[in-house]
Every structure is written in C-alpha cells, then in structure tokens.
Design a protein around this motif. Structure first.
Motif, PDB file in Angstrom:
ATOM      1  N   SER A 100       0.840  -1.187   0.000  1.00 47.38           N
ATOM      2  CA  SER A 100       0.000   0.000   0.000  1.00 47.38           C
ATOM      3  C   SER A 100       0.878   1.240   0.000  1.00 47.38           C
ATOM      4  N   MET A 101       0.747   2.033  -1.057  1.00 48.71           N
ATOM      5  CA  MET A 101       1.431   3.326  -1.118  1.00 48.71           C
ATOM      6  C   MET A 101       0.431   4.462  -0.908  1.00 48.71           C
ATOM      7  N   SER A 102      -0.634   4.168  -0.157  1.00 49.55           N
ATOM      8  CA  SER A 102      -1.694   5.151   0.089  1.00 49.55           C
ATOM      9  C   SER A 102      -1.206   6.291   0.965  1.00 49.55           C
ATOM     10  N   THR A 103      -1.903   7.391   0.861  1.00 55.07           N
ATOM     11  CA  THR A 103      -1.650   8.526   1.741  1.00 55.07           C
ATOM     12  C   THR A 103      -2.636   8.577   2.910  1.00 55.07           C
ATOM     13  N   THR A 104      -3.832   8.018   2.725  1.00 50.90           N
ATOM     14  CA  THR A 104      -4.888   8.225   3.726  1.00 50.90           C
ATOM     15  C   THR A 104      -5.714   6.972   3.983  1.00 50.90           C
ATOM     16  N   GLU A 105      -6.139   6.305   2.938  1.00 48.39           N
ATOM     17  CA  GLU A 105      -7.114   5.233   3.105  1.00 48.39           C
ATOM     18  C   GLU A 105      -6.447   3.856   3.140  1.00 48.39           C
ATOM     19  N   TRP A 106      -7.213   2.898   3.652  1.00 48.68           N
ATOM     20  CA  TRP A 106      -6.773   1.518   3.787  1.00 48.68           C
ATOM     21  C   TRP A 106      -7.193   0.711   2.548  1.00 48.68           C
ATOM     22  N   TRP A 107      -6.550  -0.424   2.339  1.00 49.75           N
ATOM     23  CA  TRP A 107      -6.898  -1.345   1.251  1.00 49.75           C
ATOM     24  C   TRP A 107      -7.132  -2.751   1.802  1.00 49.75           C
ATOM     25  N   LYS A 108      -8.046  -3.467   1.177  1.00 48.52           N
ATOM     26  CA  LYS A 108      -8.210  -4.895   1.426  1.00 48.52           C
ATOM     27  C   LYS A 108      -7.987  -5.652   0.119  1.00 48.52           C
ATOM     28  N   PHE A 109      -7.303  -6.784   0.224  1.00 51.80           N
ATOM     29  CA  PHE A 109      -6.985  -7.601  -0.952  1.00 51.80           C
ATOM     30  C   PHE A 109      -7.360  -9.045  -0.667  1.00 51.80           C
ATOM     31  N   SER A 110      -8.022  -9.674  -1.639  1.00 47.65           N
ATOM     32  CA  SER A 110      -8.372 -11.091  -1.503  1.00 47.65           C
ATOM     33  C   SER A 110      -8.580 -11.690  -2.883  1.00 47.65           C
ATOM     34  N   ILE A 111      -8.512 -13.026  -2.949  1.00 47.25           N
ATOM     35  CA  ILE A 111      -8.820 -13.773  -4.169  1.00 47.25           C
ATOM     36  C   ILE A 111      -9.835 -14.845  -3.777  1.00 47.25           C
ATOM     37  N   PRO A 112     -11.114 -14.563  -3.902  1.00 48.79           N
ATOM     38  CA  PRO A 112     -12.122 -15.564  -3.521  1.00 48.79           C
ATOM     39  C   PRO A 112     -11.845 -16.907  -4.200  1.00 48.79           C
ATOM     40  N   GLY A 113     -11.983 -17.965  -3.399  1.00 50.81           N
ATOM     41  CA  GLY A 113     -11.700 -19.305  -3.889  1.00 50.81           C
ATOM     42  C   GLY A 113     -10.269 -19.738  -3.678  1.00 50.81           C
ATOM     43  N   HIS A 114      -9.430 -18.859  -3.127  1.00 51.87           N
ATOM     44  CA  HIS A 114      -8.024 -19.156  -2.904  1.00 51.87           C
ATOM     45  C   HIS A 114      -7.621 -18.695  -1.502  1.00 51.87           C
ATOM     46  N   LYS A 115      -6.767 -19.453  -0.853  1.00 49.86           N
ATOM     47  CA  LYS A 115      -6.190 -19.055   0.423  1.00 49.86           C
ATOM     48  C   LYS A 115      -4.864 -18.343   0.190  1.00 49.86           C
ATOM     49  N   LEU A 116      -4.541 -17.436   1.082  1.00 50.41           N
ATOM     50  CA  LEU A 116      -3.278 -16.716   1.033  1.00 50.41           C
ATOM     51  C   LEU A 116      -2.403 -17.197   2.187  1.00 50.41           C
ATOM     52  N   GLU A 117      -1.216 -17.645   1.857  1.00 55.96           N
ATOM     53  CA  GLU A 117      -0.250 -18.099   2.862  1.00 55.96           C
ATOM     54  C   GLU A 117       0.759 -16.971   3.079  1.00 55.96           C
ATOM     55  N   VAL A 118       0.507 -16.143   4.089  1.00 55.29           N
ATOM     56  CA  VAL A 118       1.354 -14.973   4.335  1.00 55.29           C
ATOM     57  C   VAL A 118       2.730 -15.435   4.807  1.00 55.29           C
ATOM     58  N   ILE A 119       3.779 -14.885   4.170  1.00 58.16           N
ATOM     59  CA  ILE A 119       5.143 -15.262   4.529  1.00 58.16           C
ATOM     60  C   ILE A 119       6.029 -14.051   4.839  1.00 58.16           C
ATOM     61  N   GLU A 120       5.501 -12.845   4.696  1.00 61.39           N
ATOM     62  CA  GLU A 120       6.309 -11.645   4.940  1.00 61.39           C
ATOM     63  C   GLU A 120       5.408 -10.484   5.305  1.00 61.39           C
ATOM     64  N   ALA A 121       5.883  -9.663   6.217  1.00 62.58           N
ATOM     65  CA  ALA A 121       5.234  -8.387   6.520  1.00 62.58           C
ATOM     66  C   ALA A 121       6.313  -7.326   6.636  1.00 62.58           C
ATOM     67  N   ASP A 122       6.253  -6.323   5.803  1.00 65.46           N
ATOM     68  CA  ASP A 122       7.158  -5.172   5.857  1.00 65.46           C
ATOM     69  C   ASP A 122       8.634  -5.585   5.823  1.00 65.46           C
ATOM     70  N   GLY A 123       8.976  -6.559   4.991  1.00 64.96           N
ATOM     71  CA  GLY A 123      10.366  -6.951   4.842  1.00 64.96           C
ATOM     72  C   GLY A 123      10.845  -8.022   5.798  1.00 64.96           C
ATOM     73  N   ILE A 124      10.011  -8.456   6.728  1.00 66.36           N
ATOM     74  CA  ILE A 124      10.381  -9.489   7.694  1.00 66.36           C
ATOM     75  C   ILE A 124       9.666 -10.784   7.328  1.00 66.36           C
ATOM     76  N   MET A 125      10.427 -11.858   7.126  1.00 71.05           N
ATOM     77  CA  MET A 125       9.833 -13.142   6.797  1.00 71.05           C
ATOM     78  C   MET A 125       9.140 -13.727   8.028  1.00 71.05           C
ATOM     79  N   SER A 126       8.029 -14.396   7.775  1.00 67.68           N
ATOM     80  CA  SER A 126       7.235 -14.955   8.870  1.00 67.68           C
ATOM     81  C   SER A 126       7.029 -16.447   8.682  1.00 67.68           C
ATOM     82  N   GLU A 127       6.616 -17.094   9.745  1.00 69.35           N
ATOM     83  CA  GLU A 127       6.104 -18.437   9.619  1.00 69.35           C
ATOM     84  C   GLU A 127       4.807 -18.375   8.813  1.00 69.35           C
TER      85      GLU A 127
END
Length: 445
Positions: A100-127
């Motif tokens: 998100s390169m927003s100045t003010t508002e928030w964003w939501k992102f999804s792909i219905p029918g698919h799961k997202l396996e988050v592996i990073e937040a702000d440059g830090i790798m996660s489980e």
C-alpha cells in the motif's frame, strides 16, 4: 536486508502527488519455494494537489477537520477499473507481493476461492500464516504465497477494496471496490462468488504472526509512553501530537544535529522542543506504548527499524476523546480484549493503531540512527503526529559520516547543516519558530 519496500518523498506532501514507487529486494535464496512473483501496488489518488489538500488540514481559522474527500484507487499505477489480469497456471505457486502506497485510506486484498499463505510483513519473513485476505494500512506490505487450483475450468477475480472506516460510508465512493481477473484459461468463464461479509473472513493479524528468524524479543530496559491527540490551537488550527507538542521539522535536520554537536547529542533538548526527540543509548531495549484515544485509526511507521509487536488492546474508556465530525460514538468502543504476543513475536515497521486501542512495540538500540516515528496517514503527519528516536548518537559520530553530496544539496536549499535545531551552539534556540499555543483537545469543543 531483503523484502517488499517502497521509495517515497518525505518533503512536505510530495508523495501524494506521485513521487513514490515499489522497491523490491530479493533474497538470493528464499526460505519458501514458489514458481513466479506477482506485484500488486495499491495507491489512493486525490484530484486535488497535495499542497492545497494539506493546507486545508492546518489552515488557521478552522473549527474542525475539513470535510472528507474520496480518492480514486490505482492498481500498479493504473486506474483500478482497468487493472491487469493475473495469469495462473494450475498447480503453480505464486508469491504475491501486495504493498500500500496510500496517503490516507486503507486497502483490502483477496482472491475468492483461494487461500493466502502470508510469509512476509514489511520486509520481515514470517512463519506461514493462512488467511482469506490482507488488510493494509498506508505503507504496509505483505507477501503471500497462493497455490493455483488444479484445474483451468474457471477463471476467478481478485478484489482490491479502498476504504476509510473513519468517515461516513458513501455508496460508490467509500468504499470503492475494484476487481481484476485471475486468468487460468483465456476461454474459460469466470466463477462468481456471493458477496462475503468481511467479518466472516480470516484476515492477516500481525499480533498472531511469528517471525521466521526466531530472534527472541528482548526484555525492556525503558518505557516510552505516547498518546495521539488532536488539538485546536489559539489561532484555530487543527494540529496533532504524539507526545507533548506537534512535530515540526527543525531548521537543521536531526541527523546533522546528532553528528555535529559532540557530547550534547545525548541531550534530547538539543534537537528542539518540536522534534519530540527521545535519545536511546546504544543497545538499550525500549518498549514504546502508543495509545490512540481518538476516533481515527493511525498507521504508525518507524524508519530504519523493525519493531517487535508485543501487545494490543483497548484503551481505558475514561481516556477516550471523540472529535466532532468523526464517524465514531461511545457506542463504538472496542470490544477487543488484550492480546499479547506468544513465541517469537512478529516484527514489522508499520502498524495500525485502531481507534480507541493501544499497541506496545519493542526495539533494540542496535542501529545508530535518527529514526522518525510518525503516522503514515499523510494529513496526520503534516499536522504533527510524529516523534524522533535518536539512537546511539555517540556511536553514530564515531562510525558514520554524512556524504558531501548530501551536505551540498542541503546548502543549495538554504538548509543549515550543523548545530542544534536552529543551527546555533549549545542550547541557544534564538530564532526558533514560536511553539503553537495548544488550546483544548478537539473533543472538548
């Protein structure tokens, strides 16, 4: 250092006029396997230039924040209504970087029918953190691996929703819903999904994530308590504070003051009252509590450092202040409970502090620097919601030097490059602009 980042201007409000771009640093050997990458950059775009818009925020004679305006959404630099398709091949794994390169508002992102396996937040790798979607404050970034389905019988859509829950919901304007095609087969029909209530979906939660590198969170040697407030000044300006005064850029950049004032650099007073400076000795572990007692969320970002997320929870109801014109009432008090991190906490550099909630963050003073701590909601930053962490300036002086090109660039603009906050010696602040006279908080009006 690797991960999903972005470049942007911090002079005045230039970022809002387009001086921003994704910046991706790839690891030579990623701990997760995937076949391809997809970049989704998200922006809010206002029809009014930033200078005009920011002047509305801080102009004298105001009786409250300006009325809300509703931006349009850009996806990868284009009108969100013209978003390009994402092409999937059955069975392949895709690393989707969403920023998100927003100045003010928030964003939501999804792909219905698919799961997202988050592996990073702000440059830090996660489980791995399995979710239905991502909710991004301004300046936040995630990487998620999506495994394509085994068949190309259907195409799907991806959702990018631009929203602000702190102003009235207005059909077609807030939220603005943009969709794009996830294309498995150019000749296949698109599978339609019924609208899902966001409350029924699993969203990425940083307090529930764990860093992959297993660095334990250090115990705190010191505590810094900060509270966000909106004040009306004596000349009727709407200014914000994170500590005691609204932040205003010093006449000498804080880095230059830290590098040129010798032993006095360890004294927070040398940086001027409106730098809101906290000096952190080398290797000191600091817990920072940020309380949001007003009805607006804040996207708090720290330069140079990724902080541990130690705790979240609701603020004491007795402390709450609700400014007029916000989309909140006492009935909207959070029903959240206190949540503490477990195991190895997640680290990141930008965190949402929802209305009427607090966060506890922890950092180690192991990177000598002058670190700006500010709200990445641009109007809040311009109004003063910021502070400065001056980390180990004595070590900084011994180990670093300011490039000559940077010094000359400042001099060409008439910016002083040595001395205290106004370029004088010691604690002589002759020439310091007057400190705003803060009246009651906005909630008292």
């Amino acid at each position: 250092q690797t991960g999903t980042y972005w470049l942007h201007a911090h002079h005045k409000a230039q970022q809002a006029d387009g001086l921003r771009a994704p910046f991706i640093i790839r690891d030579t050997k990623c701990p997760y396997e995937y076949d391809e990458e997809v970049l989704i950059s998200l922006e809010d775009w206002y029809p009014t230039e930033s200078g005009t818009k920011m002047a509305e925020v801080t102009a004298p004679g105001s009786t409250g924040p300006p009325p809300p305006t509703f931006p349009y959404g850009l996806i990868n630099g284009y009108n969100g209504n013209n978003s390009m398709p994402i092409r999937f091949v059955p069975g392949k794994r895709y690393r989707i970087r969403v920023l998100s390169m927003s100045t003010t508002e928030w964003w939501k992102f999804s792909i219905p029918g698919h799961k997202l396996e988050v592996i990073e937040a702000d440059g830090i790798m996660s489980e791995p953190h399995i979710v239905d979607g991502l909710d991004l404050a301004p300046a936040q970034r995630y990487s998620a691996i999506v495994t394509a389905l085994d068949t190309d019988e259907f195409n799907y859509i991806y959702n990018c929703t631009l929203y602000a829950d702190f102003v009235p919901w207005t059909p077609g304007m807030n939220p603005r819903v943009y969709t794009g095609l996830v294309e498995y087969n150019a000749h296949a029909p698109t599978k339609q999904y019924a609208f899902s209530d966001d409350r029924q979906l699993a969203w990425a939660t940083d307090i529930g994530m764990h860093a992959l590198d297993s660095y334990p969170m250090p115990p705190a040697d010191r505590h810094i308590d900060l509270t966000s407030r909106l004040y009306i000044t004596d000349d009727l300006r709407n200014l914000r504070t994170l500590d005691t005064l609204p932040y205003i850029e010093p006449q000498v950049p804080t880095l230059f003051t830290a590098m040129t004032t010798g032993s006095l650099a360890m004294d927070p007073r040398v940086y001027g009252p409106q730098a809101q400076a906290f000096v952190i000795p080398h290797m000191q572990n600091v817990e920072i509590t940020i309380k949001n007692i007003e009805g607006l969320p804040h996207a708090m970002h720290l330069h140079h450092h990724a902080f541990y997320i130690a705790e979240r929870g609701p603020v004491d109801p007795a402390e709450i202040e609700i400014a007029p014109g916000t989309n909140f009432t006492p009935a909207d008090l959070p029903r959240t409970t206190r949540r503490r991190s477990t195991g190895v906490p997640m680290r990141r550099d930008t965190i949402t502090v929802p209305a009427f909630e607090y966060v506890k963050l922890r950092i180690r003073g192991d990177l000598p620097s002058t670190a700006f701590l500010h709200c990445h909601t641009l109007s809040h930053n311009v109004a003063g919601l910021a502070a400065t962490l001056v980390i180990a300036p004595d070590v900084l002086q011994r180990t670093q030097r300011i490039p000559e090109d940077l010094i000359h660039m400042c001099l060409r603009q008439g910016i002083r490059v040595e001395g205290n906050a106004v370029g004088n010696h010691g604690l002589d602040f002759t020439g310091l602009p007057p400190v705003p006279i803060l009246g009651p908080t906005a909630a008292d009006n």
